[in-house]
Design a protein around this motif. Structure first.
Motif, PDB file in Angstrom:
ATOM      1  N   ASN A 144       1.394   5.761   6.308  1.00 13.51           N
ATOM      2  CA  ASN A 144       1.442   4.342   5.960  1.00 13.51           C
ATOM      3  C   ASN A 144       1.856   4.139   4.502  1.00 13.51           C
ATOM      4  OD1 ASN A 144       0.708   3.535   8.538  1.00 13.51           O
ATOM      5  ND2 ASN A 144      -1.468   3.656   8.076  1.00 13.51           N
ATOM      6  N   MET A 145       1.369   5.007   3.607  1.00  8.29           N
ATOM      7  CA  MET A 145       1.765   4.917   2.195  1.00  8.29           C
ATOM      8  C   MET A 145       3.251   5.192   2.023  1.00  8.29           C
ATOM      9  SD  MET A 145      -1.175   6.593  -0.135  1.00  8.29           S
ATOM     10  CE  MET A 145      -2.613   7.123   0.739  1.00  8.29           C
ATOM     11  N   ARG A 146       3.784   6.172   2.769  1.00  8.77           N
ATOM     12  CA  ARG A 146       5.217   6.482   2.674  1.00  8.77           C
ATOM     13  C   ARG A 146       6.066   5.300   3.106  1.00  8.77           C
ATOM     14  NH1 ARG A 146       3.358  11.434   4.328  1.00  8.77           N
ATOM     15  NH2 ARG A 146       3.796  11.025   6.505  1.00  8.77           N
ATOM     16  N   LYS A 147       5.603   4.561   4.104  1.00  5.00           N
ATOM     17  CA  LYS A 147       6.336   3.369   4.534  1.00  5.00           C
ATOM     18  C   LYS A 147       6.412   2.353   3.399  1.00  5.00           C
ATOM     19  CE  LYS A 147       5.311   3.798   9.434  1.00  5.00           C
ATOM     20  NZ  LYS A 147       4.543   3.296  10.560  1.00  5.00           N
ATOM     21  N   GLU A 148       5.288   2.133   2.724  1.00  2.00           N
ATOM     22  CA  GLU A 148       5.262   1.191   1.598  1.00  2.00           C
ATOM     23  C   GLU A 148       6.160   1.675   0.461  1.00  2.00           C
ATOM     24  OE1 GLU A 148       1.346   0.097   0.266  1.00  2.00           O
ATOM     25  OE2 GLU A 148       0.600  -0.012   2.322  1.00  2.00           O
ATOM     26  N   ILE A 149       6.087   2.952   0.151  1.00  2.00           N
ATOM     27  CA  ILE A 149       6.928   3.508  -0.914  1.00  2.00           C
ATOM     28  C   ILE A 149       8.402   3.374  -0.532  1.00  2.00           C
ATOM     29  CG2 ILE A 149       7.608   5.659  -2.072  1.00  2.00           C
ATOM     30  CD1 ILE A 149       4.585   6.439  -1.930  1.00  2.00           C
ATOM     31  N   GLU A 152       9.595  -0.058  -1.245  1.00  2.00           N
ATOM     32  CA  GLU A 152       9.772  -0.257  -2.684  1.00  2.00           C
ATOM     33  C   GLU A 152      11.036   0.439  -3.192  1.00  2.00           C
ATOM     34  OE1 GLU A 152       8.101  -2.147  -4.908  1.00  2.00           O
ATOM     35  OE2 GLU A 152       6.965  -2.918  -3.200  1.00  2.00           O
ATOM     36  N   MET A 153      11.338   1.605  -2.636  1.00  2.00           N
ATOM     37  CA  MET A 153      12.505   2.365  -3.076  1.00  2.00           C
ATOM     38  C   MET A 153      13.816   1.678  -2.695  1.00  2.00           C
ATOM     39  SD  MET A 153      11.488   4.865  -4.864  1.00  2.00           S
ATOM     40  CE  MET A 153      12.986   5.803  -4.994  1.00  2.00           C
ATOM     41  N   GLU A 154      13.794   0.833  -1.693  1.00  2.00           N
ATOM     42  CA  GLU A 154      15.007   0.116  -1.283  1.00  2.00           C
ATOM     43  C   GLU A 154      15.614  -0.653  -2.451  1.00  2.00           C
ATOM     44  OE1 GLU A 154      16.871   0.121   1.542  1.00  2.00           O
ATOM     45  OE2 GLU A 154      15.556   1.787   2.096  1.00  2.00           O
ATOM     46  N   ALA A 155      14.772  -1.211  -3.306  1.00  3.37           N
ATOM     47  CA  ALA A 155      15.272  -1.951  -4.470  1.00  3.37           C
ATOM     48  C   ALA A 155      16.045  -1.014  -5.400  1.00  3.37           C
ATOM     49  CB  ALA A 155      14.121  -2.598  -5.219  1.00  3.37           C
ATOM     50  N   HIS A 156      15.573   0.194  -5.562  1.00  2.88           N
ATOM     51  CA  HIS A 156      16.253   1.169  -6.420  1.00  2.88           C
ATOM     52  C   HIS A 156      17.601   1.563  -5.839  1.00  2.88           C
ATOM     53  CE1 HIS A 156      12.781   1.895  -9.041  1.00  2.88           C
ATOM     54  NE2 HIS A 156      12.082   1.645  -7.955  1.00  2.88           N
ATOM     55  N   LYS A 158      19.464  -0.184  -3.908  1.00  7.31           N
ATOM     56  CA  LYS A 158      20.355  -1.338  -4.009  1.00  7.31           C
ATOM     57  C   LYS A 158      21.039  -1.395  -5.372  1.00  7.31           C
ATOM     58  CE  LYS A 158      18.366  -4.934  -2.193  1.00  7.31           C
ATOM     59  NZ  LYS A 158      17.658  -6.229  -2.045  1.00  7.31           N
ATOM     60  N   TYR A 159      20.315  -1.071  -6.426  1.00  6.22           N
ATOM     61  CA  TYR A 159      20.874  -1.197  -7.784  1.00  6.22           C
ATOM     62  C   TYR A 159      21.556   0.059  -8.277  1.00  6.22           C
ATOM     63  CZ  TYR A 159      18.435  -5.594  -7.911  1.00  6.22           C
ATOM     64  OH  TYR A 159      18.027  -6.863  -7.633  1.00  6.22           O
ATOM     65  N   ILE A 160      21.397   1.166  -7.600  1.00  5.10           N
ATOM     66  CA  ILE A 160      22.040   2.422  -8.029  1.00  5.10           C
ATOM     67  C   ILE A 160      23.495   2.459  -7.572  1.00  5.10           C
ATOM     68  CG2 ILE A 160      22.023   4.916  -7.691  1.00  5.10           C
ATOM     69  CD1 ILE A 160      18.984   4.793  -7.719  1.00  5.10           C
ATOM     70  N   LYS A 161      23.808   1.819  -6.489  1.00  2.00           N
ATOM     71  CA  LYS A 161      25.169   1.863  -5.929  1.00  2.00           C
ATOM     72  C   LYS A 161      26.117   1.276  -6.852  1.00  2.00           C
ATOM     73  CE  LYS A 161      23.686   1.811  -1.186  1.00  2.00           C
ATOM     74  NZ  LYS A 161      23.702   1.167   0.066  1.00  2.00           N
TER      75      LYS A 161
END
Length: 161
Positions: A144-149, A152-156, A158-161
């Motif tokens: 469940n924690m990995r799902k939350e992480i 959150e990582m999706e935002a990173h 999005k901006y790295i591309k």
């Protein structure tokens, strides 16, 4: 299910080729050993070829020295439809003393696949002891924690591309 192997331990000596620039066993070598043990455990449990889907929470607790006897123990602690959560403990000791010390710990998720590389069903692991039940609950919490992480990582990403 008696022919299923829930746990495996790989034992070997740390070799000079495993050393990093600091004179200790390289973290990458330890990660390779972890992956090998996770594969052996998951294949033994599922009876199928398995691939690594996730390795996380790797904790390097103590260094491993060249010549140490290394034991990498992998144990199924949760199963999904095609996935197996494997707890890994790496211990090492001077082979003359055999006083194992925990050096590394992590969780690896392996997925069984069929001949076409598609996820394949695995036998369910059902905890039998209180310790097993605690390990299973811990695996569920971590999932469940990995799902939350991941969210959150999706935002990173999005901006790295």
């Amino acid at each position: 299910m008696s022919n299923r192997q829930r746990e495996v331990t790989l034992r070997f000596l740390a070799e000079p080729g495993d050393v990093n620039f600091g004179g200790k066993v390289h973290g990458g070598a330890v990660m390779k050993w972890i992956d090998l043990a996770a594969y052996a455990c998951s294949a033994g449990w599922s009876g199928k070829y398995c691939i690594t889907a996730y390795a996380g929470g790797i904790r390097f607790v103590k260094p491993i020295h060249v010549g140490n006897l290394v034991e990498v123990t992998a144990k199924v602690i949760y199963t999904g439809r095609s996935s197996m959560h494997i707890a890994i403990d790496v211990q090492a000791s001077d082979p003359k003393e055999l006083k194992n010390q925990l050096t590394t710990h992590c969780i690896v998720i392996m997925v069984a696949v069929d001949e076409q590389g598609q996820p394949a069903d695995v036998p369910e692991w059902v905890p039998q002891t209180d310790e097993d039940k605690v390990l299973r609950e811990s695996a569920i919490k971590l999932m469940n924690m990995r799902k939350e992480i991941g969210e959150e990582m999706e935002a990173h990403v999005k901006y790295i591309k």
